[in-house]
Design a protein around this motif. Structure first.
Motif, mmCIF file in Angstrom:
data_model
loop_
_atom_site.group_PDB
_atom_site.id
_atom_site.type_symbol
_atom_site.label_atom_id
_atom_site.label_comp_id
_atom_site.label_asym_id
_atom_site.label_seq_id
_atom_site.Cartn_x
_atom_site.Cartn_y
_atom_site.Cartn_z
ATOM 1 N N TYR A 45 0.847 -1.196 0.000
ATOM 2 C CA TYR A 45 0.000 0.000 0.000
ATOM 3 C C TYR A 45 0.881 1.245 0.000
ATOM 4 C CZ TYR A 45 -3.725 3.225 1.441
ATOM 5 O OH TYR A 45 -4.613 4.272 1.516
ATOM 6 N N CYS A 46 0.473 2.269 -0.752
ATOM 7 C CA CYS A 46 1.395 3.387 -1.005
ATOM 8 C C CYS A 46 1.210 4.606 -0.116
ATOM 9 C CB CYS A 46 1.289 3.810 -2.476
ATOM 10 S SG CYS A 46 -0.302 4.558 -2.934
ATOM 11 N N PHE A 47 0.212 4.600 0.774
ATOM 12 C CA PHE A 47 -0.050 5.825 1.540
ATOM 13 C C PHE A 47 0.135 5.659 3.053
ATOM 14 C CE2 PHE A 47 -2.956 6.846 -2.168
ATOM 15 C CZ PHE A 47 -2.173 7.886 -2.650
ATOM 16 N N LEU A 48 0.804 4.627 3.512
ATOM 17 C CA LEU A 48 0.911 4.413 4.955
ATOM 18 C C LEU A 48 1.632 5.563 5.648
ATOM 19 C CD1 LEU A 48 1.587 0.565 5.164
ATOM 20 C CD2 LEU A 48 -0.504 1.798 5.762
ATOM 21 N N GLN A 53 1.085 10.668 8.780
ATOM 22 C CA GLN A 53 1.328 12.103 8.936
ATOM 23 C C GLN A 53 0.022 12.893 8.974
ATOM 24 O OE1 GLN A 53 3.813 13.740 5.839
ATOM 25 N NE2 GLN A 53 3.176 15.843 6.254
ATOM 26 N N GLU A 54 -0.950 12.511 8.131
ATOM 27 C CA GLU A 54 -2.185 13.281 8.012
ATOM 28 C C GLU A 54 -3.128 13.084 9.193
ATOM 29 O OE1 GLU A 54 -3.250 15.563 5.498
ATOM 30 O OE2 GLU A 54 -1.071 15.497 5.247
ATOM 31 N N TYR A 55 -3.309 11.837 9.651
ATOM 32 C CA TYR A 55 -4.263 11.643 10.747
ATOM 33 C C TYR A 55 -3.791 10.621 11.792
ATOM 34 C CZ TYR A 55 -5.957 7.589 7.992
ATOM 35 O OH TYR A 55 -6.048 6.423 7.272
ATOM 36 N N GLY A 56 -2.486 10.339 11.793
ATOM 37 C CA GLY A 56 -1.927 9.510 12.859
ATOM 38 C C GLY A 56 -2.118 8.020 12.697
ATOM 39 N N LEU A 57 -2.332 7.532 11.484
ATOM 40 C CA LEU A 57 -2.479 6.091 11.269
ATOM 41 C C LEU A 57 -1.217 5.359 11.711
ATOM 42 C CD1 LEU A 57 -4.010 3.643 10.014
ATOM 43 C CD2 LEU A 57 -2.795 4.161 7.876
ATOM 44 N N ASP A 58 -1.390 4.358 12.566
ATOM 45 C CA ASP A 58 -0.281 3.513 13.032
ATOM 46 C C ASP A 58 -0.631 2.082 12.627
ATOM 47 O OD1 ASP A 58 1.536 1.899 14.404
ATOM 48 O OD2 ASP A 58 1.532 3.163 16.200
ATOM 49 N N HIS A 63 -2.543 -3.628 13.626
ATOM 50 C CA HIS A 63 -2.313 -5.082 13.692
ATOM 51 C C HIS A 63 -2.568 -5.601 15.090
ATOM 52 C CE1 HIS A 63 -0.010 -8.809 14.185
ATOM 53 N NE2 HIS A 63 -0.197 -8.999 12.882
ATOM 54 N N ARG A 64 -2.026 -4.946 16.089
ATOM 55 C CA ARG A 64 -2.203 -5.410 17.473
ATOM 56 C C ARG A 64 -3.674 -5.411 17.872
ATOM 57 N NH1 ARG A 64 2.448 -2.147 18.062
ATOM 58 N NH2 ARG A 64 1.196 -0.396 18.839
ATOM 59 N N ARG A 65 -4.378 -4.388 17.497
ATOM 60 C CA ARG A 65 -5.775 -4.245 17.907
ATOM 61 C C ARG A 65 -6.677 -5.273 17.229
ATOM 62 N NH1 ARG A 65 -8.860 0.189 15.839
ATOM 63 N NH2 ARG A 65 -6.840 1.178 15.447
ATOM 64 N N TYR A 66 -6.518 -5.454 15.919
ATOM 65 C CA TYR A 66 -7.415 -6.352 15.200
ATOM 66 C C TYR A 66 -7.001 -7.816 15.327
ATOM 67 C CZ TYR A 66 -9.973 -2.465 13.180
ATOM 68 O OH TYR A 66 -10.761 -1.350 13.017
ATOM 69 N N SER A 67 -5.733 -8.072 15.556
ATOM 70 C CA SER A 67 -5.281 -9.453 15.726
ATOM 71 C C SER A 67 -5.960 -10.111 16.914
ATOM 72 C CB SER A 67 -3.758 -9.475 15.898
ATOM 73 O OG SER A 67 -3.303 -10.794 16.073
ATOM 74 N N GLU A 89 -9.607 1.568 8.322
ATOM 75 C CA GLU A 89 -8.652 2.457 8.994
ATOM 76 C C GLU A 89 -7.841 3.266 7.973
ATOM 77 O OE1 GLU A 89 -8.253 2.756 12.290
ATOM 78 O OE2 GLU A 89 -9.394 1.043 13.068
ATOM 79 N N LEU A 90 -7.778 2.785 6.726
ATOM 80 C CA LEU A 90 -6.996 3.463 5.686
ATOM 81 C C LEU A 90 -7.746 4.649 5.067
ATOM 82 C CD1 LEU A 90 -5.657 0.270 3.871
ATOM 83 C CD2 LEU A 90 -4.412 1.705 5.498
ATOM 84 N N ARG A 91 -9.060 4.707 5.253
ATOM 85 C CA ARG A 91 -9.881 5.804 4.743
ATOM 86 C C ARG A 91 -9.642 6.022 3.244
ATOM 87 N NH1 ARG A 91 -9.115 10.424 9.520
ATOM 88 N NH2 ARG A 91 -9.272 8.981 11.296
ATOM 89 N N ASP A 92 -9.738 4.941 2.495
ATOM 90 C CA ASP A 92 -9.373 4.973 1.084
ATOM 91 C C ASP A 92 -10.467 4.304 0.253
ATOM 92 O OD1 ASP A 92 -8.215 4.668 -1.453
ATOM 93 O OD2 ASP A 92 -6.222 4.324 -0.647
#
Length: 337
Positions: A45-48, A53-58, A63-67, A89-92
């Protein structure tokens, strides 16, 4: 733009060389499919970094939360729901998961905003004696303004059709291109239409491709050049109407048009969608589509979250009750001036 199209053709090969995930190394279990999907996004994926930077995606935190939600006793529907929520979570809008019973999608880029478009008002303005060519509807409005409704770039646009459209509208004082609710299609069609509004080669943006599995593994910026069409070209003023449902290839069209002379964009910010999509597969056979090749405007800024109009105009309730389209009337006023 030929350079950009060349990269599109090479994209599958480039991604294959860029640290692809080996889906066969994951078991066809709820946890195995989860790990396969998370790693596909993590490596391809190209926007991680951009979205961190834009909205704090970690993505590691995701992975930890959904696993923790995965277990061996889950049904297919339960697995699908968790994976869909993770992808959201990717808002894409270019990220989808396809199963035999549903398609995961994220439409928040337009669902949470006013539509700024009315089919009832459109029918009033376009009438019944309009013309149709290459799927586009066009006519001369009563104040001698040309009006072109472009609802999609899904189909190829014929060069001869564009010649006929522009020659028919040539006597008009100006042209309105109504792009509202155009969710995209083929970039080549967007380019072909935009090429009718420039008389010289124009830098309209940049693009990159992934070169490895790291979040920041990209090629150097490659120029996107819009070349003037060989057929009829428009020489008068143009107003492009946009709303939040302008997405993907239509978002690119707005990017191109903002670089052309005499063009003004009116309406709402576009929906975005600046990543060319690519597909992969999970161990259970589900297909995942994701943004793999980022594109930028000519200031090298991402348009993933949309492009601002030159004039922010919303469809008002008062105008709607009076049978007036606020955006079209604003565009006509600009062209009269």
């Amino acid at each position: 733009m030929k350079k950009a199209l060349l990269y599109l053709l090479l994209l599958p090969m480039l991604l294959a060389l860029a640290g692809c995930v080996d889906e066969e190394s994951y078991a066809d279990t709820p946890q195995g499919n989860f790990e396969a999907l998370w790693n596909i996004i993590d490596q391809r994926y190209c926007f991680l970094d951009y979205k961190a930077q834009e909205y704090g995606l970690d993505w590691n935190e995701v992975h930890r939360r959904y696993s923790r939600m995965m277990n061996a006793g889950m049904t297919e529907s339960q697995v699908f729901e968790v994976l869909c929520n993770m992808l959201s979570e990717l808002r894409d809008g270019h990220v989808n998961l396809y199963s035999s019973f549903d398609v995961a999608r994220n439409w928040s880029w337009h669902e949470d905003y006013p539509s700024n478009f009315s089919d009832t008002l459109f029918s009033k303005y376009i009438g019944t004696d309009y013309r149709i060519a290459s799927g586009m509807k066009y006519r001369v409005l009563d104040d001698n303004t040309g009006y072109l409704r472009c609802e999609t770039f899904t189909n190829d646009i014929g060069s001869g059709n564009l010649d006929d459209i522009l020659l028919y509208l040539a006597p008009c004082n100006g042209l309105i291109i109504d792009l509202r609710n155009n969710t995209g299609g083929m970039i080549s069609s967007a380019e072909k239409l935009a090429a009718r509004f420039t008389n010289e080669e124009t830098l309209v943006g940049y693009m990159q491709h992934k070169t490895g599995p790291g979040h920041g593994d990209f090629s150097a910026m490659k120029e996107q050049i819009l070349k003037p069409a060989k057929g009829a070209r428009w020489q008068k003023r143009v107003v492009v109407l946009t709303n939040r449902s302008v997405y993907s290839a239509a978002n690119e069209f707005v990017k191109y048009m903002k670089c052309c002379p005499g063009v003004t964009v009116v309406g709402d910010k576009t929906g975005g969608g600046a990543g060319l999509p690519f597909s992969s597969e999970l161990p259970n056979g589900w297909s995942v589509r994701f943004s793999a090749c980022p594109m930028y405007d000519r200031q090298q800024q991402s348009t993933e979250f949309g492009i601002d109009p030159d004039y922010k105009v919303d469809l008002t309730q008062e105008d709607f009750r009076r049978g007036r389209d606020t955006l079209i009337e604003y565009a006509r006023k600009l062209l009269r001036e």
